[in-house]
Design a protein around this motif. Sequence first.
Motif, PDB file in Angstrom:
ATOM      1  N   ALA A 298      31.226  31.719 -39.203  1.00  0.00           N
ATOM      2  CA  ALA A 298      30.069  32.435 -39.743  1.00  0.00           C
ATOM      3  C   ALA A 298      29.565  31.761 -41.013  1.00  0.00           C
ATOM      4  CB  ALA A 298      30.438  33.890 -40.025  1.00  0.00           C
ATOM      5  N   ALA A 299      30.486  31.312 -41.860  1.00  0.00           N
ATOM      6  CA  ALA A 299      30.095  30.641 -43.098  1.00  0.00           C
ATOM      7  C   ALA A 299      29.344  29.348 -42.833  1.00  0.00           C
ATOM      8  CB  ALA A 299      31.333  30.363 -43.956  1.00  0.00           C
ATOM      9  N   GLN A 300      29.591  28.734 -41.667  1.00  0.00           N
ATOM     10  CA  GLN A 300      28.905  27.500 -41.286  1.00  0.00           C
ATOM     11  C   GLN A 300      27.619  27.779 -40.497  1.00  0.00           C
ATOM     12  OE1 GLN A 300      29.728  24.266 -42.131  1.00  0.00           O
ATOM     13  NE2 GLN A 300      31.163  25.262 -43.525  1.00  0.00           N
ATOM     14  N   GLY A 301      27.254  29.058 -40.390  1.00  0.00           N
ATOM     15  CA  GLY A 301      25.978  29.402 -39.785  1.00  0.00           C
ATOM     16  C   GLY A 301      26.017  29.793 -38.332  1.00  0.00           C
ATOM     17  N   ALA A 302      27.188  29.801 -37.702  1.00  0.00           N
ATOM     18  CA  ALA A 302      27.271  30.104 -36.275  1.00  0.00           C
ATOM     19  C   ALA A 302      26.999  31.578 -36.003  1.00  0.00           C
ATOM     20  CB  ALA A 302      28.646  29.732 -35.734  1.00  0.00           C
ATOM     21  N   GLU A 303      26.487  31.840 -34.822  1.00  0.00           N
ATOM     22  CA  GLU A 303      26.447  33.214 -34.310  1.00  0.00           C
ATOM     23  C   GLU A 303      27.831  33.513 -33.758  1.00  0.00           C
ATOM     24  OE1 GLU A 303      24.502  35.559 -30.531  1.00  0.00           O
ATOM     25  OE2 GLU A 303      23.188  34.194 -31.653  1.00  0.00           O
ATOM     26  N   VAL A 304      28.468  34.564 -34.264  1.00  0.00           N
ATOM     27  CA  VAL A 304      29.876  34.827 -33.966  1.00  0.00           C
ATOM     28  C   VAL A 304      30.016  36.098 -33.141  1.00  0.00           C
ATOM     29  CG1 VAL A 304      32.157  35.268 -34.948  1.00  0.00           C
ATOM     30  CG2 VAL A 304      30.600  33.683 -36.089  1.00  0.00           C
ATOM     31  N   HIS A 305      30.747  35.981 -32.047  1.00  0.00           N
ATOM     32  CA  HIS A 305      31.119  37.124 -31.211  1.00  0.00           C
ATOM     33  C   HIS A 305      32.638  37.224 -31.269  1.00  0.00           C
ATOM     34  CE1 HIS A 305      27.115  37.568 -29.221  1.00  0.00           C
ATOM     35  NE2 HIS A 305      27.021  36.305 -29.607  1.00  0.00           N
ATOM     36  N   LEU A 306      33.141  38.208 -31.989  1.00  0.00           N
ATOM     37  CA  LEU A 306      34.579  38.300 -32.216  1.00  0.00           C
ATOM     38  C   LEU A 306      35.154  39.525 -31.540  1.00  0.00           C
ATOM     39  CD1 LEU A 306      35.363  40.550 -34.770  1.00  0.00           C
ATOM     40  CD2 LEU A 306      33.839  38.945 -35.900  1.00  0.00           C
ATOM     41  N   SER A 307      36.373  39.353 -31.039  1.00  0.00           N
ATOM     42  CA  SER A 307      37.052  40.481 -30.404  1.00  0.00           C
ATOM     43  C   SER A 307      38.385  40.746 -31.076  1.00  0.00           C
ATOM     44  CB  SER A 307      37.280  40.212 -28.910  1.00  0.00           C
ATOM     45  OG  SER A 307      38.381  39.330 -28.710  1.00  0.00           O
ATOM     46  N   ALA A 308      38.810  41.995 -30.952  1.00  0.00           N
ATOM     47  CA  ALA A 308      40.146  42.404 -31.378  1.00  0.00           C
ATOM     48  C   ALA A 308      40.617  43.456 -30.389  1.00  0.00           C
ATOM     49  CB  ALA A 308      40.135  42.956 -32.801  1.00  0.00           C
ATOM     50  N   ARG A 309      41.883  43.759 -30.466  1.00  0.00           N
ATOM     51  CA  ARG A 309      42.422  44.703 -29.478  1.00  0.00           C
ATOM     52  C   ARG A 309      41.844  46.106 -29.655  1.00  0.00           C
ATOM     53  NH1 ARG A 309      48.618  44.515 -27.342  1.00  0.00           N
ATOM     54  NH2 ARG A 309      48.272  45.774 -25.485  1.00  0.00           N
ATOM     55  N   THR A 310      41.510  46.468 -30.891  1.00  0.00           N
ATOM     56  CA  THR A 310      40.890  47.764 -31.148  1.00  0.00           C
ATOM     57  C   THR A 310      39.500  47.550 -31.732  1.00  0.00           C
ATOM     58  OG1 THR A 310      41.707  47.974 -33.428  1.00  0.00           O
ATOM     59  CG2 THR A 310      43.169  48.725 -31.649  1.00  0.00           C
ATOM     60  N   PRO A 311      38.574  48.456 -31.475  1.00  0.00           N
ATOM     61  CA  PRO A 311      37.231  48.311 -32.050  1.00  0.00           C
ATOM     62  C   PRO A 311      37.249  48.374 -33.565  1.00  0.00           C
ATOM     63  CG  PRO A 311      37.480  50.456 -30.975  1.00  0.00           C
ATOM     64  CD  PRO A 311      38.688  49.651 -30.605  1.00  0.00           C
ATOM     65  N   GLU A 312      38.195  49.136 -34.126  1.00  0.00           N
ATOM     66  CA  GLU A 312      38.273  49.250 -35.580  1.00  0.00           C
ATOM     67  C   GLU A 312      38.613  47.910 -36.223  1.00  0.00           C
ATOM     68  OE1 GLU A 312      38.846  53.092 -33.639  1.00  0.00           O
ATOM     69  OE2 GLU A 312      39.949  51.197 -33.468  1.00  0.00           O
TER      70      GLU A 312
END
Length: 244
Positions: A26-40
């Motif tokens: 994100a700091a380098q300008g990318a569009e980021v789609h991140l996942s984790a096991r919980t939505p929180e």
Amino acid sequence: MAFEHHRVVITAAGRDFGRTLALRFAAQGAEVHLSARTPEAAARVREEILAQGHDADRVHAYACDLTDPASVRGFAAAVAARAGHVDVLVNNGSRYQHGTDLLSASDEDVVETLASGATGTVLATKAFLPLLLKSGMPDIVTMVSGCGEPGNQRSDAHDSFYAAKSAQAGFTATLSRRLRDQGVRVISLYPPDFDNHDPLSQAWEGAPRTAKDPLTAQSLVDCVFFAVGQPRDCFIKAFHFEQV
């Protein structure tokens, strides 16, 4: 290299190295789609990125349980609803299981370790491959581990973790060969245990690194950025690291 034109998907980005990668892309300008096991957990990292001034339309958070095929498919479908293609998939998710005694882990621990690291990597790659093939610069980056190298016995990880990482290594090696003609680069990293201090923190800035120090998250991020940033005729298959 800046990544303003990249859409990047990162699994298990709710903490540790996945979070670090999400912050740095994100700091380098990318569009980021991140996942984790919980939505929180995913939402916390998204809010952390937004607090640094990033555009809310370029930072997206999802819940994804890599041990659940339906959850992986749902994650990919949710990304597809927002993005016509994906440029980089980072397979970061893999449960760690400690213990040199095979009997020390429950059957449930063994199943989840293998499912998240091995099955989850295959399922996530399969689910996102159609979106990657729509990109003009598709890369698949997998955080394997030194435990996936033949003959590596330096870790105190459980046998099931070794098995999961060996499966990842075999999968990515085959995938690299089979996807090359379609222009997809498959990049694997085999780090030993490493120092996962946040490379964006003020305390980290300027910290000296020497040959006697353990590998850092910063160095691994640099490897990922280096490989993804190469011209498209440059296929870097893997990064292997000497241990201290």
